[in-house]
Design an enzyme around this catalytic site. Structure first.
Site, mmCIF file in Angstrom:
data_model
loop_
_atom_site.group_PDB
_atom_site.id
_atom_site.type_symbol
_atom_site.label_atom_id
_atom_site.label_comp_id
_atom_site.label_asym_id
_atom_site.label_seq_id
_atom_site.Cartn_x
_atom_site.Cartn_y
_atom_site.Cartn_z
ATOM 1 N N ALA A 32 -2.003 0.610 -32.908
ATOM 2 C CA ALA A 32 -1.135 -0.296 -33.669
ATOM 3 C C ALA A 32 -1.830 -1.643 -33.789
ATOM 4 O O ALA A 32 -1.278 -2.695 -33.451
ATOM 5 C CB ALA A 32 0.244 -0.416 -33.030
ATOM 6 N N HIS A 34 -3.669 -5.122 -34.730
ATOM 7 C CA HIS A 34 -3.277 -6.317 -35.472
ATOM 8 C C HIS A 34 -4.414 -7.326 -35.392
ATOM 9 O O HIS A 34 -5.472 -7.036 -34.804
ATOM 10 C CB HIS A 34 -1.964 -6.891 -34.920
ATOM 11 C CG HIS A 34 -1.954 -7.059 -33.430
ATOM 12 N ND1 HIS A 34 -2.711 -8.001 -32.776
ATOM 13 C CD2 HIS A 34 -1.290 -6.374 -32.454
ATOM 14 C CE1 HIS A 34 -2.495 -7.927 -31.481
ATOM 15 N NE2 HIS A 34 -1.647 -6.931 -31.245
ATOM 16 N N ASP A 35 -4.197 -8.507 -35.957
ATOM 17 C CA ASP A 35 -5.270 -9.501 -36.015
ATOM 18 C C ASP A 35 -5.739 -9.934 -34.628
ATOM 19 O O ASP A 35 -6.884 -10.347 -34.459
ATOM 20 C CB ASP A 35 -4.816 -10.726 -36.809
ATOM 21 C CG ASP A 35 -4.745 -10.449 -38.306
ATOM 22 O OD1 ASP A 35 -5.328 -9.439 -38.745
ATOM 23 O OD2 ASP A 35 -4.107 -11.231 -39.028
ATOM 24 N N HIS A 37 -6.137 -7.929 -32.034
ATOM 25 C CA HIS A 37 -7.164 -6.945 -31.654
ATOM 26 C C HIS A 37 -8.472 -7.210 -32.397
ATOM 27 O O HIS A 37 -9.563 -7.116 -31.819
ATOM 28 C CB HIS A 37 -6.688 -5.526 -31.992
ATOM 29 C CG HIS A 37 -5.556 -5.039 -31.157
ATOM 30 N ND1 HIS A 37 -4.317 -4.739 -31.687
ATOM 31 C CD2 HIS A 37 -5.452 -4.807 -29.818
ATOM 32 C CE1 HIS A 37 -3.516 -4.318 -30.710
ATOM 33 N NE2 HIS A 37 -4.175 -4.361 -29.576
#
Length: 284
Positions: A32, A34-35, A37
């Protein structure tokens, strides 16, 4: 972008890098993406020749079966996000099954992490850090990285990982990376995908309170700071405070008074209806 599902295939892919003594980085995730990560992956790429991004929802670190079942699993979107954000040739995705990681023994190893594992997340999530330690030892064995990267949103976990390296004597450098936040200040988290628009707007209150604690830290006692934050959440109609702790940034020992030359952080866990969110901030 290369995606591997088996440990042996991953090791074969990494073999040329190891033979050339190139730096291998690891960014462990539960997917999942996102920025936040992506910021970890970019930091890893700055100091490593190749980066393995593991995408694996680890069952042994969930104390709530419902939370495990509802955790978002979005592998196609994750790999697309990586491909669009970083140099694909320098990133390898490792997306194993539970059976590939654990075999037939889906249990946690027991670790003695000491006092840092007995407070906050360790207190409220039974067995959580044993699960984290277990899966990381397995991922470290599969990848054999030189460096591994973790976000400071899970600051307690970051200290646990450093303790794990100390316990296991693994030659891996652990790097903590700053919290990545949405425009509202809400810490980026895979769990944010489960929030409704209204819940997300309300959850921005968490960071507002953390910033207030930071602003008030020099002129208020620890007791008054705790009281301020607790009362603020008692009045909030949508958010339920699970814990608010002000602790020594190195030992995580709960603070009662401020001592000179000590660094302190505020830690918080909040429920936005069924979704549990955590955050923290350096106070001085």
């Amino acid at each position: 972008m290369n995606i591997f599902y088996k440990k042996n295939a991953l090791r074969d892919a990494l073999k040329p890098y190891k033979e050339k003594h190139l730096k291998i980085g690891l960014v462990p995730t539960m997917g999942a993406l996102h920025d936040g990560h992506i910021s970890l992956v970019k930091q890893a790429l700055n100091t490593c020749d190749v980066v393995v991004v593991s995408i694996f929802v680890n069952p042994t670190q969930f104390d709530n079966p419902d939370d495990l079942q509802k955790y978002p699993r979005t592998l196609p979107a994750d790999t697309a996000m990586l491909s669009n954000s970083v140099t694909a040739e320098k990133v390898i995705v490792f997306a194993p099954s539970v059976e590939e990681v654990y075999g037939e023994n889906l249990t946690s190893q027991s670790f003695d992490f000491g006092p840092i594992a007995k407070v906050m997340e360790g207190k409220y999530r039974d067995g959580h850090f044993d699960g984290v330690g277990t899966v990381l030892t397995k991922l470290f064995a599969a990848v054999n990285p030189h460096k591994a990267y973790f976000g400071e949103k899970d600051y307690q976990q970051l200290l646990i990982v450093k303790k794990l390296i100390e316990i296991t004597h693994l030659p891996i450098e652990i790097t903590g990376c700053p919290i990545d936040r949405e425009e509202s200040g809400l810490a980026r988290s895979s769990r944010n995908q489960r929030l409704t628009r209204q819940q997300k707007e309300q959850a921005a209150f968490i960071y507002q309170i953390l910033k207030e604690l930071k602003n008030k830290f020099s002129s208020n006692s620890i007791e008054n700071l705790r009281k301020f934050a607790t009362q603020a959440f008692e009045k909030h109609p949508y958010l339920e405070l699970e814990y608010l702790e002000i602790a020594d940034a190195q030992t995580l020992a709960p603070a009662t008074t401020k001592k000179p030359n000590k660094k302190y952080r505020a830690f918080i866990a909040v429920y936005a209806e069924p979704v549990r969110l955590i955050d923290n901030i350096a106070l001085n």
